[in-house]
Design a protein around this motif. Structure first.
Motif, mmCIF file in Angstrom:
data_model
loop_
_atom_site.group_PDB
_atom_site.id
_atom_site.type_symbol
_atom_site.label_atom_id
_atom_site.label_comp_id
_atom_site.label_asym_id
_atom_site.label_seq_id
_atom_site.Cartn_x
_atom_site.Cartn_y
_atom_site.Cartn_z
ATOM 1 N N UNK A 92 0.835 -1.200 0.000
ATOM 2 C CA UNK A 92 0.000 0.000 0.000
ATOM 3 C C UNK A 92 0.869 1.249 0.000
ATOM 4 N N UNK A 93 1.925 1.235 0.800
ATOM 5 C CA UNK A 93 2.790 2.414 0.875
ATOM 6 C C UNK A 93 3.489 2.659 -0.457
ATOM 7 N N UNK A 94 3.928 1.580 -1.108
ATOM 8 C CA UNK A 94 4.584 1.725 -2.411
ATOM 9 C C UNK A 94 3.629 2.343 -3.418
ATOM 10 N N UNK A 95 2.361 1.875 -3.417
ATOM 11 C CA UNK A 95 1.382 2.454 -4.336
ATOM 12 C C UNK A 95 1.227 3.940 -4.064
ATOM 13 N N UNK A 96 1.316 4.322 -2.791
ATOM 14 C CA UNK A 96 1.201 5.737 -2.454
ATOM 15 C C UNK A 96 2.365 6.530 -3.033
ATOM 16 N N UNK A 97 3.574 5.991 -2.908
ATOM 17 C CA UNK A 97 4.736 6.733 -3.415
ATOM 18 C C UNK A 97 4.705 6.844 -4.938
ATOM 19 N N UNK A 98 4.125 5.841 -5.599
ATOM 20 C CA UNK A 98 4.139 5.865 -7.063
ATOM 21 C C UNK A 98 2.945 6.593 -7.658
ATOM 22 N N UNK A 99 1.772 6.428 -7.054
ATOM 23 C CA UNK A 99 0.558 6.974 -7.658
ATOM 24 C C UNK A 99 -0.283 7.799 -6.712
ATOM 25 N N UNK A 100 0.309 8.243 -5.604
ATOM 26 C CA UNK A 100 -0.415 9.168 -4.737
ATOM 27 C C UNK A 100 -1.501 8.499 -3.915
ATOM 28 N N UNK A 101 -2.300 9.350 -3.286
ATOM 29 C CA UNK A 101 -3.347 8.838 -2.401
ATOM 30 C C UNK A 101 -4.341 7.972 -3.149
ATOM 31 N N UNK A 102 -4.641 8.348 -4.385
ATOM 32 C CA UNK A 102 -5.614 7.565 -5.159
ATOM 33 C C UNK A 102 -5.095 6.146 -5.373
ATOM 34 N N UNK A 103 -3.837 6.056 -5.798
ATOM 35 C CA UNK A 103 -3.243 4.733 -6.008
ATOM 36 C C UNK A 103 -3.232 3.942 -4.716
ATOM 37 N N UNK A 104 -2.903 4.624 -3.624
ATOM 38 C CA UNK A 104 -2.840 3.964 -2.317
ATOM 39 C C UNK A 104 -4.188 3.330 -1.986
#
Lengths: 538, 166
Positions: A92-104
Motif C-alpha cells: 500500500x505504501x509503495x502504491x502511495x509513493x508511485x501513484x499518490x493517495x488515489x493509487x494507495x
C-alpha cells in the motif's frame, strides 16, 4: 514448507480472518489439496463453516480449487501467498509513493477485498477520497479511473482468471466448478467503462437533502438492479510486480551505496526499461545497448554519452557484477545480472547478521571464508591475523550456529581422520535458508508476544474504549469541558501509564515485524532465484 | 575421540569444553545489544497502515467469527446483545459463477444504508474510532428503548394503597 512457515501462516490467517478460516487454511497448507468432505471430517468443523472459510480464502486469492479427473473438486492454499499478508502495508505504501493517495486507496481496497470489479473500486475509492476533502468538494470518477488504468498499464493490478465466454449450446450437465481462464494479452486490458460521477459523502444529518435523498435512493435502487458494465471482470493486486519493484529498489540503493548517485540512476534507468520485458524470475534482463540507455535517461540527467559509457564500463568491471557486458553492438550491450545482484544482497545480509551477532572479528573471518571459499584452521588464523585460540573459538561458535560448515577432503581412500583435510567454508544458500527459517520463527514469536500483551491488558483496553466512546458521544452532543474532564478521569493516572506502555510495546513489536519482513523478502528472493536457475539448467 | 582432534585445531593435551547436559536456555544472554529499529516517516506510516489494516479486517464480513459458545445459564441480557452472524449465512456476496457449486451458501441480506465506509487515515485515527463508536452508541440507544427504564414503576403502586409499601 517448514513448521515455522506453517505456524506463521496460521497466525496471519487468525489475525486477519478469524479462527475458522485459520483452522481450514492451516489444515490445507499442511495437507495439500483436499476435497470438501475430507476438510469437514478431518477438521471437525461444520459444513457451513467450512464453506464460509473456503469462500473467503478463494476470494482473497489465498486458496484455489481444481477439478479432479473423477469429477470432485480439490481445494488448496498456498503458504507463500498467505505469508505475503505480512507485506500488505508495504504494498500500500509503495502504491502511495508511485501513484499518490488515489493509487494507495485502490491497492488498499483490492487487498482488503481480494477481488473487485473496476467499477466497484472506482466508486469506493472516490467516496473515500471525497470524505477527506473539504466541504463541497468531491472526487471525480474519471480521475480515479485514470489512476486505475495507470496501475493496470504498469502491471501493478491484473485481471483475475474468469469464466470463459459460453459459446455454442450448453452441456446437459453443468460442471461441478467453472474452469477459470485468462488470456495473457487480456491480463492488463482495462474494460471500456463509461464511469461518470463523483464521490459521495456519507449521509450527514442535513435536513435540506431529505427530499433529494428519496429521489436519489429510488434512482440508485433502479441502477443497482442492472448489472454493471464490467460484470464478471475482477481485478486483483499483482504481488509479483510489487516484488519486482522492491527488488529493483534494493539493487538501485545498493549501487548508490557502493558507488554514487549517477551510477544508481543509470541502473534504475536500465531496470525501468526492462520492467515489462523481463519476467519476474529471470536471471538477467534483456540486453540493452548503450545508445538506448542514453536516450532513456531521465530528463534531469544530462551526462555526456562518453561519461555514460565510462560509468557502464565501471559498473561492468565491478567485482560484484551487478551489470554485465554481453556484447559490443550499439555502443556496448549491457544487462543487469539480477541473480548475481540478489546473491550479493543476501550475502551482505549474512555478513551484517554475523557482525551484529558475533562481533566484528567473527565478521572478518566470515568475509575471509566467503572470499577464499575453503580454508583450513591454520590458514584462517594466518589470513585473519587473529590468535589461534580466539580464531578457533569464533569458528566453533559460527559452526554451531550453522553459519559456517566443515568440508572433509580425504587424502587416502579409507577416509582416515588423521589423513583428512578439514576445511571451513560458507555455504551461502544453506545459511540463507537457515536464516530465513529463523526469520519466520522470529515473526511468529513477535506476533505471539504482541497478542499476549494485548490479552493481558484486555480489561484495561476495553475500559479505555468505553471511555472514548462516551467522550465521543458527549462531544457530539456538545457537552461542557468540565463534564468531559470528569469522564476522562475515569481512567486513573497509573492506568493511563499502563496504556501508554502497552501502546509503546505493541508499536515496537509491529515495527519489528515490518523490519523482519524486509529481510525475509531479500533472503526469500535469493533462494527463489536459485531454485529457478537450478531448474533451468539442462 | 574417533578422529584426530589435531586436524580440527584442538592441540595435544588441551581440555575440551564441558559437554552440554540440558537444552539451551529459552532466552540466552546476548553478547551484543541489537541495533535499534529503523525510524523515520516511512516506517511510522507503514506502522500506522499495519495497525489500521488489522483493525479494519476484523470488521469486514470476511472475518468469520465462530458461533457464540453456549453459555452456562441463559441470561436476561443475552436477548439484547448483538451477536455475530451464526452458522449458515455469510454477509458478503461472492460471484457464485466463479466458484464451485458445492460452496454455495446463503447470503444474508444487508439492510440498506448500513454499509460501513472506512474513513481514510489521517494523523487523527481517533476520528475512526469516534465514528464507529457513535454508530455503536446509536445502536445501543435503539436497543435501550426496549428496556423498561422504570418510569412506570411509581404509577402502579398508587392504586393499591392498602398494601404495605417496602
Amino acid at each position: 514448507m517448514t513448521q515455522a512457515e506453517i505456524k506463521l501462516c496460521s497466525l496471519l490467517l487468525q489475525e486477519h480472518f478469524g479462527e475458522i478460516v485459520e483452522k481450514i487454511g492451516t489444515y490445507l497448507v499442511r495437507t495439500g489439496g483436499q476435497p470438501l468432505r475430507a476438510i469437514v471430517s478431518d477438521t471437525g468443523t461444520s459444513l457451513d463453516q467450512v464453506k464460509k472459510a473456503l469462500c473467503v480464502l478463494i476470494q482473497h486469492n489465498l486458496g484455489t480449487y481444481q477439478i479432479q479427473k473423477r469429477g470432485f473438486v480439490e481445494y488448496s492454499v498456498q503458504c507463500s501467498r498467505v505469508l505475503c499478508i505480512l507485506r500488505y502495508p508495504r504494498y500500500i505504501y509503495t502504491a502511495k509513493t508511485l501513484y499518490g493517495d488515489t493509487g494507495e486507496l485502490i491497492v488498499e481496497e483490492l487487498l482488503l477485498n481480494g477481488k473487485m470489479p473496476m467499477s466497484a473500486v472506482v466508486t469506493k475509492v472516490a467516496d473515500r477520497l471525497t470524505e477527506t476533502m473539504e466541504d463541497g468538494k468531491t472526487m471525480d470518477y474519471t480521475e480515479v479511473s485514470n489512476t486505475f488504468v495507470r496501475l493496470a498499464d504498469t502491471h501493478f493490478v491484473q485481471r483475475c482468471p474468469g469464466v470463459p465466454d459460453a459459446s455454442g449450446p450448453s452441456d446437459s450437465a453443468a460442471p461441478p466448478a467453472p474452469t477459470l481462464v485468462i488470456d495473457e494479452k487480456d491480463m492488463y486490458s482495462v474494460p471500456r467503462l463509461n464511469l461518470i460521477g463523483k464521490g459521495k459523502r456519507r449521509r450527514s444529518c442535513d435536513d435540506d437533502d431529505n427530499g433529494e435523498h428519496k429521489a436519489k435512493k429510488q434512482k440508485q435502487d433502479l441502477e443497482s438492479q442492472e448489472p454493471p458494465p464490467d460484470d464478471g471482470i475482477y481485478w486483483q493486486v499483482n504481488l509479483d510486480r510489487f516484488h519486482q519493484h522492491f527488488r529493483d529498489q534494493a539493487i538501485v540503493s545498493a549501487v548508490a551505496n557502493r558507488m554514487d548517485q549517477t551510477s544508481s540512476e543509470i541502473v534504475r534507468t536500465m531496470l525501468r526499461m526492462s520492467e515489462v520485458t523481463t519476467s519476474s524470475n529471470a536471471a538477467y534482463t534483456q540486453p540493452l545497448s548503450s545508445n538506448e540507455i542514453f536516450r532513456s535517461l531521465p530528463a534531469g540527467y544530462n551526462i555526456g554519452k562518453q561519461v555514460l559509457d565510462q560509468y557502464l564500463t565501471l559498473l561492468a568491471d565491478d567485482p560484484l557484477e551487478f551489470i554485465g557486458k554481453s556484447g559490443d553492438s550499439g555502443g556496448g550491450m549491457y544487462v543487469v545480472n539480477l541473480h548475481k545482484a540478489l546473491a550479493s544482497l543476501a550475502t551482505a545480509t549474512l555478513e551484517s547478521i554475523v557482525q551484529e551477532r558475533f562481533g566484528s572479528r567473527c565478521a572478518r573471518i566470515f568475509r575471509l571464508l566467503l572470499r577464499k571459499k575453503h580454508l583450513e584452521q591454520k590458514q584462517v588464523e594466518d589470513f585473519a591475523m587473529i590468535p589461534a585460540k580466539e580464531a578457533k573459538d569464533m569458528l566453533y561458535k559460527m559452526l554451531s550456529e550453522n553459519f559456517v560448515s566443515l568440508q572433509e577432503i580425504p587424502k587416502t581412500p579409507d577416509h582416515a581422520p588423521s589423513r583428512t583435510f578439514y576445511l571451513y567454508t560458507v555455504n551461502v544458500l544453506a545459511s540463507t535458508r537457515m536464516l530465513l527459517h529463523r526469520c519466520y520463527k522470529s515473526v511468529a514469536n513477535l506476533i505471539e508476544r504482541r497478542q499476549y500483551e494485548t490479552r493481558e491488558n484486555k480489561r484495561l483496553l476495553e475500559k479505555s474504549q468505553r471511555v472514548e466512546a462516551i467522550l465521543a458521544s458527549m462531544q457530539a452532543t456538545g457537552a461542557e469541558e468540565v463534564q468531559l474532564q470528569e469522564i476522562e478521569e475515569m481512567i486513573t493516572a497509573p492506568e493511563r501509564q499502563q496504556l501508554e506502555s502497552l501502546k509503546h510495546t505493541v508499536n515496537k513489536i509491529d515495527a519489528s515485524e515490518n523490519q523482519v519482513d524486509e529481510t525475509i523478502f531479500l533472503l526469500a528472493s535469493y533462494v527463489d532465484s536459485t531454485v529457478v536457475a537450478a531448474v533451468k539448467k539442462p | 575421540m574417533t578422529f584426530n582432534v589435531e586436524a580440527v585445531g584442538i592441540g595435544k593435551g588441551e581440555s575440551l569444553p564441558p559437554s552440554t547436559l540440558q537444552p539451551s536456555p529459552l532466552f540466552p544472554p546476548m553478547e551484543y545489544r541489537p541495533v535499534p529499529l529503523q525510524t523515520g516517516e516511512e516506517v511510522e506510516y507503514m506502522l500506522a497502515l499495519k495497525q489500521e489494516l488489522r483493525g479494519a479486517m476484523k470488521n469486514l464480513p470476511y472475518f468469520v467469527k465462530p458461533a457464540a459458545p453456549k453459555k452456562d445459564i441463559e441470561r436476561y441480557s443475552d436477548k439484547y446483545q448483538t451477536s455475530g452472524p451464526i452458522d449458515n449465512a455469510i454477509d458478503w456476496n461472492p460471484d457464485w459463477r466463479q466458484l464451485p457449486q458445492e460452496l454455495k451458501i446463503r447470503v444474508r441480506k444487508l439492510r440498506k444504508g448500513r454499509t460501513t465506509i472506512l474513513i481514510p487515515k489521517g494523523k487523527q485515527r481517533v476520528s475512526v474510532d469516534k465514528e464507529e463508536t457513535i454508530k455503536k452508541l446509536e445502536e445501543t440507544d435503539y436497543i435501550m428503548s426496549y428496556f423498561d427504564n422504570g418510569e412506570d414503576f411509581g404509577a402502579d403502586s398508587d392504586d393499591n394503597l392498602d398494601e404495605a409499601t417496602y
